[in-house]
Motif scaffolding. Structure first.
Motif, PDB file in Angstrom:
ATOM      1  N   ALA A   1       0.868  -1.218  -0.003  1.00  0.00           N
ATOM      2  CA  ALA A   1       0.095  -0.083  -0.100  1.00  0.00           C
ATOM      3  C   ALA A   1       0.941   1.366  -0.238  1.00  0.00           C
ATOM      4  CB  ALA A   1      -0.937   0.068   1.079  1.00  0.00           C
ATOM      5  N   GLY A   2       1.894   1.215   0.728  1.00  0.00           N
ATOM      6  CA  GLY A   2       2.703   2.398   0.879  1.00  0.00           C
ATOM      7  C   GLY A   2       3.549   2.675  -0.743  1.00  0.00           C
ATOM      8  N   THR A   3       3.970   1.691  -1.234  1.00  0.00           N
ATOM      9  CA  THR A   3       4.641   1.615  -2.668  1.00  0.00           C
ATOM     10  C   THR A   3       3.529   2.515  -3.394  1.00  0.00           C
ATOM     11  OG1 THR A   3       5.817  -0.300  -2.026  1.00  0.00           O
ATOM     12  CG2 THR A   3       5.505   0.299  -4.592  1.00  0.00           C
ATOM     13  N   VAL A   4       2.269   2.206  -3.561  1.00  0.00           N
ATOM     14  CA  VAL A   4       1.299   2.648  -4.267  1.00  0.00           C
ATOM     15  C   VAL A   4       1.205   4.225  -3.939  1.00  0.00           C
ATOM     16  CG1 VAL A   4      -1.162   2.807  -5.190  1.00  0.00           C
ATOM     17  CG2 VAL A   4       0.272   0.648  -4.908  1.00  0.00           C
ATOM     18  N   ASN A   5       0.934   4.396  -2.525  1.00  0.00           N
ATOM     19  CA  ASN A   5       0.348   5.634  -2.075  1.00  0.00           C
ATOM     20  C   ASN A   5       1.387   6.764  -1.631  1.00  0.00           C
ATOM     21  OD1 ASN A   5      -2.283   4.572  -2.393  1.00  0.00           O
ATOM     22  ND2 ASN A   5      -1.987   3.460  -0.546  1.00  0.00           N
ATOM     23  N   MET A   6       2.625   6.352  -1.463  1.00  0.00           N
ATOM     24  CA  MET A   6       3.747   7.230  -0.590  1.00  0.00           C
ATOM     25  C   MET A   6       4.968   7.200  -1.374  1.00  0.00           C
ATOM     26  SD  MET A   6       1.638   8.272   1.692  1.00  0.00           S
ATOM     27  CE  MET A   6       2.713   9.105   3.066  1.00  0.00           C
ATOM     28  N   PRO A   7       5.098   7.602  -2.367  1.00  0.00           N
ATOM     29  CA  PRO A   7       6.331   7.682  -3.432  1.00  0.00           C
ATOM     30  C   PRO A   7       7.360   8.068  -2.759  1.00  0.00           C
ATOM     31  CG  PRO A   7       4.681   8.818  -4.414  1.00  0.00           C
ATOM     32  CD  PRO A   7       3.959   8.205  -3.443  1.00  0.00           C
ATOM     33  N   GLU A   8       7.271   9.276  -2.078  1.00  0.00           N
ATOM     34  CA  GLU A   8       8.251  10.033  -1.347  1.00  0.00           C
ATOM     35  C   GLU A   8       8.945   9.208  -0.309  1.00  0.00           C
ATOM     36  OE1 GLU A   8       4.464  11.271   0.851  1.00  0.00           O
ATOM     37  OE2 GLU A   8       4.931  10.596  -1.311  1.00  0.00           O
TER      38      GLU A   8
END
Length: 380
Positions: A216-223
């Motif tokens: 989920a983080g890979t999709v939503n939090m690229p920073e």
């Protein structure tokens, strides 16, 4: 002997490759991928999935839950780095060395235990240091009043001749939520991780690959990509839409099918299933399917349907260990030996993760974990 198709799982290599390249599109240059192969590759076959992925990326790394899973993948011929994400009893540390497996350091005390059992070994144990930034599970607590103490402990680990530090990571608790409070907590955990790793690096400690993002983080939090991302549900196309805040399309790699074993006429007032679970309130046609809860755990906990002739056919009478009954009154000509789609795409219709999760009464991301060893696995 040919594969017996009583109940089976079709695993799409084409969709696996599609998902891999979609993940690559999300990543900054030089960011590595760690594919999670826990629970036999989410019950899709860890060795086969690993081989397919290494053919796409020879630098890919893998993560598993325990030493048994790691050894199985090694024996399958995979030489890429494998990280155990949780605790391995120290008495099995020799297996970590023998099979070149990387161990997560779950606490400072655990480091001391490993050091004690490995003190006579010349070979260094590869480790990733886990930092608890607010998940509250494993890892060295590294924020608030614990920061200075954590820095001192990790510095000792980095300088310990027993270990070869190859990575450092944390796990963020709120990547799956989309509300502002959860977003702020994700940012707080990331800031804590950056603060301590920056401090450690400034003191010339080598930390290896830094990583904190799950699917989920890979999709939503690229920073927050850092050096590597850990992806499980994304690889298998199983990330729930509600957690995919950017709408990137991934494709499920699993379709579950079974045979129709019997077709019969059911009269009004007839009972079907244990404890007379279903009573027909009108005449109908029924089919007995060759799949049950020993094939898909918890199947029947909720309400569900299957696809026959591209028509949704509701389950009636509950689910038994090896069989279940569905109402095929609207499905047209159906005969014994025909195929039912329990999950996945039929012709025009689909039983998706949300529908299957309702049938199993579980989270969408848990669905693959309910597939047992029993259905034949077929790679297509």
């Amino acid at each position: 002997m040919d594969l017996i198709k009583r109940a089976w799982v079709e695993i799409s290599i084409e969709n696996l490759k599609y998902n891999f390249y979609k993940i690559k599109e999300l990543l900054n240059e030089n960011v590595k991928i760690m594919a999670v192969l826990k629970a036999n590759g989410y019950n899709c076959g860890d060795v086969r999935i690993a081989k397919e992925l290494t053919a796409l990326d020879d630098e890919i790394q893998f993560a598993v839950s325990n030493v048994e899973e790691a050894i199985q993948i090694r024996k399958g011929g995979i030489e890429n780095p494998i990280l155990i994400l949780s605790y391995t009893p120290p008495e099995y540390a020799n297996l970590l060395l023998e099979y070149n497996i990387t161990q997560t350091l779950v606490s400072f005390d655990y480091a001391l235990q490993l050091e004690e059992v490995l003190q006579e070994e010349e070979q260094k144990l590869k480790i990733h240091i886990k930092l608890d930034t607010g998940m509250g599970r494993i890892g060295i607590r590294c924020f608030d009043e614990n920061l200075d103490n954590a820095i001192a402990k990790i510095t000792k680990i980095c300088n310990n001749k027993t270990f070869q530090v190859t990575g450092c990571y944390t796990h963020i608790a709120t990547f799956y939520e989309n509300d502002q409070d959860s977003l702020e907590y994700s940012k707080l955990q990331f800031a804590r991780f950056k603060k301590i790793t920056d401090e450690l690096l400034s003191k010339n400690n080598y930390l290896g690959i830094l990583h904190c993002l799950n699917s989920a983080g890979t999709v939503n939090m690229p920073e927050m990509q850092l050096d590597m991302v850990r992806v499980g549900t994304l690889i298998y196309g199983a990330l729930p839409e509600i957690n995919n805040h950017r709408g990137t399309i991934f494709k499920p790699i699993v379709t579950i099918k079974c045979r129709i074993g019997k077709v019969s006429d059911v009269k009004k007032g007839d009972f079907i299933g244990y404890s007379r679970a279903f009573c027909a309130d009108s005449d109908l046609k029924a089919a007995v399917l060759t799949i049950g809860y020993s094939d898909i755990l918890r199947m029947g906990s909720g309400k569900g349907s299957v696809l026959i002739n591209d028509v949704l056919c509701p389950v009636i009478g509950g689910v038994c260990m090896d069989q279940m009954v569905v109402d095929i009154s609207q499905a047209g000509g159906v005969k014994a030996g025909d195929i039912a789609v329990v999950m996945g795409q039929s012709r025009e219709k689909e039983i998706d993760f949300a529908a299957m999760a309702e049938f199993l009464k579980c989270g969408e991301e848990e669905v693959y974990c309910h597939i047992t060893y029993r259905p034949t696995k077929i790679y297509v």
